[in-house]
Design a protein around this motif. Structure first.
Motif, short mmCIF file in Angstrom:
data_model
loop_
_atom_site.label_atom_id
_atom_site.label_comp_id
_atom_site.label_asym_id
_atom_site.label_seq_id
_atom_site.Cartn_x
_atom_site.Cartn_y
_atom_site.Cartn_z
N GLY A 635 -5.82 2.17 -6.58
CA GLY A 635 -4.66 2.85 -7.16
C GLY A 635 -4.89 4.34 -7.31
N ALA A 636 -6.12 4.72 -7.74
CA ALA A 636 -6.46 6.14 -7.87
C ALA A 636 -6.47 6.82 -6.50
N LEU A 637 -6.95 6.12 -5.48
CA LEU A 637 -6.93 6.68 -4.12
C LEU A 637 -5.51 6.87 -3.60
N ILE A 638 -4.65 5.88 -3.87
CA ILE A 638 -3.26 5.99 -3.43
C ILE A 638 -2.61 7.23 -4.02
N THR A 639 -2.81 7.42 -5.32
CA THR A 639 -2.22 8.59 -6.00
C THR A 639 -2.79 9.89 -5.46
N ALA A 640 -4.09 9.88 -5.17
CA ALA A 640 -4.75 11.11 -4.69
C ALA A 640 -4.35 11.44 -3.26
N LEU A 641 -4.28 10.42 -2.40
CA LEU A 641 -4.05 10.65 -0.96
C LEU A 641 -2.58 10.66 -0.58
N GLU A 642 -1.74 10.06 -1.44
CA GLU A 642 -0.30 9.96 -1.17
C GLU A 642 -0.06 9.33 0.21
N GLY A 643 0.71 9.98 1.07
CA GLY A 643 1.07 9.39 2.35
C GLY A 643 -0.12 9.11 3.25
N ASP A 644 -1.22 9.83 3.06
CA ASP A 644 -2.40 9.62 3.91
C ASP A 644 -3.05 8.26 3.67
N PHE A 645 -2.66 7.57 2.59
CA PHE A 645 -3.23 6.25 2.35
C PHE A 645 -2.71 5.22 3.35
N LEU A 675 0.09 -1.60 -8.14
CA LEU A 675 -0.27 -0.94 -6.88
C LEU A 675 0.93 -0.83 -5.94
N ILE A 676 1.81 -1.82 -5.96
CA ILE A 676 3.02 -1.72 -5.14
C ILE A 676 3.83 -0.50 -5.56
N GLY A 677 3.96 -0.29 -6.88
CA GLY A 677 4.64 0.90 -7.38
C GLY A 677 3.95 2.17 -6.93
N ASP A 678 2.59 2.18 -7.00
CA ASP A 678 1.83 3.36 -6.56
C ASP A 678 2.08 3.64 -5.07
N ILE A 679 2.03 2.58 -4.26
CA ILE A 679 2.23 2.73 -2.81
C ILE A 679 3.61 3.30 -2.51
N CYS A 680 4.62 2.74 -3.15
CA CYS A 680 5.99 3.18 -2.88
C CYS A 680 6.21 4.62 -3.35
N ARG A 681 5.67 4.98 -4.50
CA ARG A 681 5.82 6.36 -4.98
C ARG A 681 5.12 7.34 -4.05
N SER A 682 3.96 6.95 -3.52
CA SER A 682 3.19 7.85 -2.68
C SER A 682 3.74 7.95 -1.26
N LEU A 683 4.26 6.84 -0.72
CA LEU A 683 4.72 6.82 0.67
C LEU A 683 6.19 7.19 0.81
N GLY A 684 6.98 7.01 -0.26
CA GLY A 684 8.41 7.29 -0.16
C GLY A 684 9.07 6.42 0.90
#
Length: 874
Positions: A635-645, A675-684
């Motif tokens: 989850g921390a990686l998703i937030t840090a990397l955003e779309g690059d995850f 984590l689904i929420g994190d993924i969606c927020r980061s990937l749009g």
């Protein structure tokens, strides 16, 4: 071989016989009260012969005492379980036994109460209580208390004791509402047994213990002054018994009475309890002294809670409950005693062993929180007189006394004292006695937890850090408090958004010292875990000029994690796996904070991190706690990397879906939902290809009856995260999600506030509902599809109106409601929702939010919502 011989086999010195007998009995119990064959320990399914045989052997006076006692415990264990679900299974199994068999078992247990052997009749009392705990809630065996009370007229002290023990156990295990109707008869018998005229101290002890367990359901009796006087006189007289166990139990009663009936205690405090408890604190018996100290800790707990309630109440309204300020009144008598008891340390005691000195320190800390600055003047002379005492007991007591009063007094009173004491405390961290330097480190931790202006970095910081780091490798016992002090210091001085801080220059040295501590493979006295926790805190609070140090820390921790994964893949027994799992959770926590602090800079090692995480999740030795922490790192990686995850999603998604469908490990499932929420927020919008699978599993989880209810509100919130990320494309899921949300609204509205857990869960559910509506409204609006929400506005407003009038509504619910109102007003400025917004409760709700403390998020959102509603209703 007969049944008794089988039980005798469980006590055999021959391991083979013992193992066979134990296995036979375990199988018998698991086979739902089966019959045991006399040949080869074979187990054959049949009627409730197993429990009948147990009861018969329990009542068999010709059998060996050790066998009868073991049989009684086995029978009790067949009826009880610590796990709630297993207890329900045991209860249903017992209720399915025919009435005649149950009556025989009860009669056997009741008859055994008269056994001359204490271990046997105690086992019988436990069996009776276990049966009563199952049957009384179903309206069965309603005369069990009266049957037991009849035994109080006997001349047999053993029968009296066993009967009282059974009553006490029943009172402890059965809901107080069920027994309230029998409170008078129970109290009469219990008070009679506890009376000072009772010559047998064992009877008296059993009676006092039964009284302790019955205090919760005798509330009506406590309302009656005459009956209350009798109870209090009985307990107070018992504190003067010649038997230490009776005295201990009597003081334990007083503790519970103060918890339950503080409002009724003013008369008794003035007449007896002040004096009795101070004398009790000085008793040579540690057990008595600890309970007497606990009495004053409880007084403080109650008065602290009353002060919190008073502070939260409207000052124009009369107080619902009054604080009698018992602690403040007793300060001249209680405080000197506590300070004296601080010197009674047991140098040979284990660190976690609760003794008089530790109890006194805890009570002193609570006393400081209760009376505030009034405690400073009488404590400081004790500190000054003993801080340099050649006897280490007095030095340690002085340090502990000072540390114990740091929470409570006004900062203006404490600041000059702390400034004066700091050099001495720093010096004492190097004391030659381990107990003194450990307490000095704990006191420094308390100092570092205060508003930081007590510490002058240019004057104190170098000496403080040096003292805390020195000697870390001397003894594992002193590590935890030093690490705690470093954590508090980092949180007070640091900050991830700051360019630098006073602690920056020490970061590398501190982390190097902590890494050395953690090289030890043994976590003695929690030293290794404490050091890793301190590193995680340092990473979390690291200012920008320490990022290079934090980056090196991340690589070093990752190296260690890889080593543990390799070990885990070839690990042996359960103990080794457990130790590795604990170490891995420590390492993952540090890495998670490193990733959060470094942000996009973590991309330099993100490939390595994800490779390690996937290996970790794949290992056969994985544990739920390790998986949970691994997911938090992701989850921390998703937030840090955003779309690059995105490049990791294909390999990670099978583990994510597996966790979402792992209903037994509901905490892991809940983290996976997040984590689904994190993924969606980061990937749009890039999250769209994954949303069908996400939504399918989330909807299935909502329907799953085996999934823990605490996960479901976060699923509703997650719908909002997905909608906010993919905007108008959420239209594909709109119908089914709206049906789910309306169903959740109906469930919430029809949930009665029966207890705090239910109220808390209902508030979580409401937050989830409102956050889903907020995300959907904002997401659709962003793509010009807000009109799709209009059909649900009436239902939303109806539910919000209901929640507004609910007195159990939490602040989080209020904030989410106001946010939704603002979003609806913002989404329909043309008047589509004007009539819905022109109602009194909406204006009152926003006004309530604007009255929140200055700077709070509720207040900020309320001001914005007020402006949106004004525009939409103009």
């Amino acid at each position: 071989m007969n049944f008794a011989e089988i039980f005798g086999g469980t006590l055999s010195h021959d391991a083979n016989i013992r193992e066979q007998a134990t296995r036979a009995l375990e199988n018998a119990s698991e086979e739902n009260f089966v019959r045991i064959s006399k040949k080869h320990f074979a187990v054959l399914s049949n009627a409730p012969q197993y429990v009948l045989s147990l009861a018969q052997e329990l009542a068999n006076e010709s059998e060996q005492v050790v066998v009868r006692a073991a049989v009684g415990i086995a029978l009790k264990n067949a009826l009880t379980a610590k796990d709630e679900a297993r207890q329900e299974q045991h209860s249903q199994r017992w209720l399915q036994v025919d009435g005649e068999s149950r009556a025989q078992i009860k009669q056997a247990a009741l008859a055994t109460l008269g056994s001359e052997n204490r271990s046997v009749n105690m086992a019988a009392a436990q069996v009776i209580a276990a049966i009563a705990a199952i049957e009384l809630p179903h309206g069965q065996w309603v005369d069990v208390i009266s049957v037991l009370l009849q035994n109080m007229s006997t001349t047999s002290a053993g029968l009296k004791v066993a009967s009282l023990q059974a009553i006490g156990l029943i009172c402890e295990s059965v809901n107080s509402d069920i027994l309230a109707a029998q409170s008078n008869t129970i109290l009469t018998a219990v008070v009679q047994g506890a009376n000072s005229d009772e010559p047998d101290q064992e009877v008296r002890l059993a009676a006092i213990t039964a009284l302790l367990n019955s205090l919760e359901f005798v509330r009506q009796n406590f309302e009656n002054e005459g009956e209350r006087n009798v109870i209090m006189q009985t307990v107070c007289e018992a504190t003067q018994s010649s038997d230490d166990k009776v005295q201990t139990s009597a003081f334990e009663c007083l503790v519970r009475i103060m918890q339950l009936y503080y409002d009724k205690m003013q008369f008794y405090m003035e007449k007896a309890l002040y004096g009795l408890t101070v004398i009790g604190m000085k008793h040579e018996s540690e057990d008595i002294a600890k309970q007497a100290i606990e009495f004053w800790s409880t007084v403080c707990d109650e008065e602290i809670e009353l002060q919190i309630e008073a502070d939260a109440q409207d000052p124009s309204q009369p107080l619902e409950r009054e604080s009698f300020q018992f602690a403040k009144t007793a300060l001249p008598q209680v405080l000197p005693t506590l300070l004296f008891l601080l010197t009674k340390q047991d140098e040979d005691a284990d660190e976690d062993e609760w003794n008089v000195s530790m109890a006194a320190a805890t009570c002193l800390s609570l006393l400081a929180q209760t009376v505030g600055s009034d405690i400073v003047a009488p404590v400081i002379p004790f500190v000054e007189q003993n801080i340099r005492n050649p006897d280490w007991h007095y030095r340690e007591a002085a340090v502990m006394a000072f540390g114990s009063i740091l929470d409570g007094p006004e900062p203006a009173v404490l600041t000059p004292l702390v400034a004066q004491a700091l050099p001495v405390l720093i010096e004492m961290v190097k004391d030659g006695v381990m107990q003194v330097k450990d307490s000095a480190a704990w006191t420094l931790g308390r100092v570092c937890d205060l508003p930081i202006d007590c510490i002058q970095p240019d004057v104190h910081l170098h000496g403080l850090v040096t003292a805390l780091m020195s000697g870390l490798e001397e003894n594992p016992r002193i590590v935890a408090n030093r690490c705690w002090a470093i954590m508090n210091l980092a949180e007070q001085l640091g900050g991830a958004d700051a360019e630098t801080c006073a602690l920056s220059q020490y970061y590398e040295g501190i982390i190097t010292a902590l890494m050395r501590v953690t090289e030890n493979n043994v976590d003695e006295n929690n030293s290794r875990a404490s050091a890793y926790e301190a590193m995680a805190t340092l990473a979390s609070a690291a200012p920008k000029d320490t990022r290079a140090v934090i980056g090196k820390l991340g690589v070093a921790i990752l190296d260690r994690l890889d080593t543990t994964i390799a070990r885990a893949e070839h690990s042996g027994g359960g103990d080794e796996r457990l130790a590795l799992g604990e170490l891995q959770t420590n390492l993952l926590n540090v890495l998670t904070n490193v990733a959060r602090t470094l942000g996009r800079q973590i991309s330099e090692v993100s490939d390595r991190i994800m490779t390690s995480v996937l290996r970790l999740l794949n290992t056969s030795t994985k544990q739920a706690a390790v998986s949970e922490d691994a997911f938090l790192l992701v989850g921390a990686l998703i937030t840090a990397l955003e779309g690059d995850f995105t490049r990791y999603l294909e390999t990670f998604s099978p583990f994510l879906y597996g966790a979402l469908q792992n209903h037994e490990e509901y905490q892991l499932c809940s983290i996976a939902v997040g984590l689904i929420g994190d993924i969606c927020r980061s990937l749009g919008q890039d999250a769209v290809p994954y949303c069908d699978q996400f939504m399918t599993i989330l909807l299935q989880n909502l329907e799953a009856t085996v999934l823990h209810r605490d996960v479901k509100p976060s699923i509703l919130s997650c719908f909002g995260d997905i909608a906010l990320a993919i905007g108008g494309r959420f239209e594909a899921y709109l119908d089914v999600v709206f049906r789910v949300l309306i169903s959740a609204c109906n469930l919430s509205a029809n949930t009665d506030a029966v207890d705090y857990d239910t109220i808390d869960y209902n508030n979580q559910l409401r937050v989830g509902i409102f956050e889903a509506f907020v995300g959907i409204t904002q997401g659709l609006k962003s793509d010009g599809k807000a009109a799709l929400v209009l059909g649900q506005v009436q239902s939303m407003m109806g539910f919000m109106s209901y929640v507004y009038n609910d007195p159990t509504r939490s602040e989080d619910v209020t904030k989410a409601m106001i946010g939704l109102l603002g979003d609806l007003a913002d989404s329909f400025p043309g008047g589509d929702v004007r009539d819905y917004l022109r109602v009194d409760w909406i204006q009152a709700l926003i006004k309530e939010g604007r009255a929140a403390p200055r700077g709070s998020s509720v207040r900020v959102i309320s001001r914005w919502a007020r402006d949106m509603v004004k525009q939409a209703t103009a």
